[in-house]
Design a protein around this motif. Structure first.
Motif, PDB file in Angstrom:
ATOM      1  N   TYR A   1       0.964  -1.138   0.067  1.00 31.96           N
ATOM      2  CA  TYR A   1      -0.095   0.175  -0.118  1.00 31.96           C
ATOM      3  C   TYR A   1       0.960   1.317   0.042  1.00 31.96           C
ATOM      4  CZ  TYR A   1      -3.252  -3.508   1.639  1.00 31.96           C
ATOM      5  OH  TYR A   1      -3.968  -4.611   1.715  1.00 31.96           O
ATOM      6  N   ARG A   2       1.195   2.054  -1.295  1.00 35.66           N
ATOM      7  CA  ARG A   2       1.878   3.253  -1.066  1.00 35.66           C
ATOM      8  C   ARG A   2       0.907   4.348  -0.937  1.00 35.66           C
ATOM      9  NH1 ARG A   2       3.571   0.698  -6.795  1.00 35.66           N
ATOM     10  NH2 ARG A   2       5.474  -0.412  -6.234  1.00 35.66           N
ATOM     11  N   MET A   3       1.268   5.002   0.052  1.00 36.88           N
ATOM     12  CA  MET A   3       0.359   6.308   0.490  1.00 36.88           C
ATOM     13  C   MET A   3       1.068   7.462   0.275  1.00 36.88           C
ATOM     14  SD  MET A   3      -1.064   4.755   4.001  1.00 36.88           S
ATOM     15  CE  MET A   3      -2.148   2.977   4.046  1.00 36.88           C
ATOM     16  N   PHE A   4       0.340   8.354  -0.212  1.00 35.91           N
ATOM     17  CA  PHE A   4       1.103   9.721  -0.404  1.00 35.91           C
ATOM     18  C   PHE A   4       0.388  10.738   0.584  1.00 35.91           C
ATOM     19  CE2 PHE A   4       1.479   7.348  -3.928  1.00 35.91           C
ATOM     20  CZ  PHE A   4       2.790   7.248  -4.577  1.00 35.91           C
ATOM     21  N   PRO A   5       0.606  10.725   2.028  1.00 36.75           N
ATOM     22  CA  PRO A   5      -0.178  11.359   2.927  1.00 36.75           C
ATOM     23  C   PRO A   5      -0.158  12.810   3.003  1.00 36.75           C
ATOM     24  CG  PRO A   5       1.502  10.315   4.037  1.00 36.75           C
ATOM     25  CD  PRO A   5       1.660  10.026   2.745  1.00 36.75           C
ATOM     26  N   ILE A   6      -1.122  13.360   3.288  1.00 34.51           N
ATOM     27  CA  ILE A   6      -1.150  15.203   3.669  1.00 34.51           C
ATOM     28  C   ILE A   6      -1.393  14.968   5.142  1.00 34.51           C
ATOM     29  CG2 ILE A   6      -1.822  17.418   3.571  1.00 34.51           C
ATOM     30  CD1 ILE A   6      -2.437  16.954   0.414  1.00 34.51           C
ATOM     31  N   GLU A   7      -0.520  15.328   6.187  1.00 31.31           N
ATOM     32  CA  GLU A   7      -0.617  15.052   7.595  1.00 31.31           C
ATOM     33  C   GLU A   7      -0.659  16.698   8.023  1.00 31.31           C
ATOM     34  OE1 GLU A   7       1.340  11.672   9.565  1.00 31.31           O
ATOM     35  OE2 GLU A   7       2.500  13.687  10.464  1.00 31.31           O
ATOM     36  N   THR A   8      -1.601  17.036   8.967  1.00 29.66           N
ATOM     37  CA  THR A   8      -1.514  18.261   9.684  1.00 29.66           C
ATOM     38  C   THR A   8      -1.620  17.926  11.021  1.00 29.66           C
ATOM     39  OG1 THR A   8      -3.984  18.393   9.628  1.00 29.66           O
ATOM     40  CG2 THR A   8      -2.876  19.481   7.925  1.00 29.66           C
ATOM     41  N   TYR A   9      -0.826  18.726  11.751  1.00 27.02           N
ATOM     42  CA  TYR A   9      -0.799  18.286  13.477  1.00 27.02           C
ATOM     43  C   TYR A   9      -0.681  19.454  14.061  1.00 27.02           C
ATOM     44  CZ  TYR A   9       4.015  20.101  12.608  1.00 27.02           C
ATOM     45  OH  TYR A   9       5.028  20.721  11.842  1.00 27.02           O
ATOM     46  N   PHE A  10      -0.727  19.527  15.623  1.00 27.28           N
ATOM     47  CA  PHE A  10      -0.531  20.517  16.517  1.00 27.28           C
ATOM     48  C   PHE A  10      -0.006  19.832  17.718  1.00 27.28           C
ATOM     49  CE2 PHE A  10      -4.804  19.413  17.711  1.00 27.28           C
ATOM     50  CZ  PHE A  10      -4.733  19.450  19.092  1.00 27.28           C
ATOM     51  N   ARG A  11       0.637  20.735  18.462  1.00 30.37           N
ATOM     52  CA  ARG A  11       1.302  20.192  19.552  1.00 30.37           C
ATOM     53  C   ARG A  11       0.526  20.470  20.584  1.00 30.37           C
ATOM     54  NH1 ARG A  11       7.679  19.489  20.131  1.00 30.37           N
ATOM     55  NH2 ARG A  11       8.021  18.991  18.044  1.00 30.37           N
ATOM     56  N   TRP A  12      -0.170  19.343  21.256  1.00 24.12           N
ATOM     57  CA  TRP A  12      -0.881  19.448  22.514  1.00 24.12           C
ATOM     58  C   TRP A  12      -0.385  19.913  23.555  1.00 24.12           C
ATOM     59  CZ3 TRP A  12      -2.724  14.725  25.664  1.00 24.12           C
ATOM     60  CH2 TRP A  12      -3.694  14.889  26.276  1.00 24.12           C
TER      61      TRP A  12
END
Lengths: 112, 239
Positions: free
Chosen positions: B105-116
């Protein structure tokens, strides 16, 4: 002539030793770079040298300086990333909704 | 109009300045994924005895990836999840074949984040998937030994020195899909982190879309859509 060569050699060794001792590891350009731009700004090829410098700096009375370097790095990363910027919150909300929809469906949906 | 152009150029310069001084963050990660597909084409096959299903060849995925922080609180990257299986002495009509099966499974992710918290990050991933199934088999084709012996005999030396030969052929299938994951990342130090993710993936797999030597064939039935998927990995920030 031979005496002159020996004198020159020994004096250069002596000077090198003095130079090495005089250099303060806490004011090394790598430490200053980490203080200014963060630990991640230190190139990967210099990471072992950087760790050695930090240790030497701590041993030479710079314990507080190194502690502050790490603390500032954590704070810098935390301040930069604690709030979502621009469109990223919308993206996160889309992920959260799709995630919730999927797993709630898994729990409550009945198969025909 | 002229002043507007100056303002535009000035803002472009400021933007470029900001980009030049911001830290590009490239990180690599390695770890494991876990899921539970139903590979009925292999497990319920009455003609051929495929390797027995187990945790390693069904539920475990080898995971690696690379990501780049292209925007504040957002990363883009590549992530590969691999399920692999190998079986020796697979009894088929003319051979005791070596069989290898992989689903990637080749994934091309867009990942958003924040520091809790300073050390804890929450991340949200949406990803398109390019999946590939691959079945590889070493067999003993009939005329191959004779053909090779003919060629070798033409060079002189012992007559018919080859008694047994094998050949490897591959059948492949591609499909697309999408996935979504929620994750928590714990920073051990400013470069090293442990990342745990959970989510789901949907794959539009069709067992009629396999190909071997440019010929379309029917492949095994596999239920790899509508699947919960979890991952555990170690992330290291290179820059």
């Amino acid at each position: 002539m031979r005496g002159l060569v020996y004198t020159f050699m020994f004096s250069s060794l002596l000077f090198a030793k003095v130079g090495e001792k005089d250099m303060d590891p806490c004011s090394d350009p790598l430490i200053r770079l980490a203080q200014k731009k963060g630990v991640k700004a230190v190139p990967l090829k210099d990471i072992l040298k950087f760790k050695k410098l930090m240790k030497e700096c701590e041993e030479n009375g710079g314990k507080e300086k190194i502690k502050q370097l790490h603390l500032r790095d954590w704070n810098r990363d935390y301040k930069k990333a604690r709030r979502m910027a621009g469109w990223t919150s919308t993206h996160a909300m889309c992920v959260f909704v799709s995630f919730g929809y999927y797993f709630i469906g898994k729990i409550y949906a009945t198969k025909p | 109009m002229k002043s507007q152009i100056y303002v535009f150029i000035l803002s472009l310069l400021l933007f470029a300045w900001d980009r030049a001084y911001s830290q590009p963050k490239i990180s690599v990660d390695m770890g494991f994924g876990f899921y539970e597909p139903t590979l009925s084409g292999f497990d319920d096959n009455l003609s051929i005895q495929f390797p027995t299903k187990g945790f390693l060849n069904r539920n475990l995925l080898l995971n690696w990836g690379i990501s780049y922080e292209f925007f504040n609180n957002a990363r883009i990257g590549y992530n590969s999840l691999l399920s692999y299986e190998i079986g020796n002495n697979l009894e088929i009509v003319n051979s005791n074949a070596v069989f290898r099966r992989s689903i990637r499974y080749r994934m091309f992710p867009i990942e958003t984040y924040f520091r809790w918290k300073p050390r804890i990050e929450l991340n949200f991933t949406l990803t398109p998937i390019w999946g590939r199934g691959r079945i590889e088999m070493d067999t003993t084709p009939g005329d191959k030994t004779e053909d090779w012996n003919d060629l070798i005999n033409s060079f002189g030396g012992d007559q018919d020195p080859i008694t047994d030969m094998g050949a490897t052929d591959v059948m492949i299938s591609d499909w697309i899909g999408y996935g979504s994951k929620l994750g928590v990342r714990y920073y051990v130090n400013s470069r090293l982190a442990i990342d745990v993710k959970g989510g789901f993936m949907n794959n539009f797999y069709n067992n009629d879309n396999w190909r071997i030597q440019r010929q379309k064939v029917t492949g095994p039935k596999m239920k790899i859509t509508d699947l919960p998927v979890f991952s555990l990995k170690i992330v290291y920030g290179i820059k």
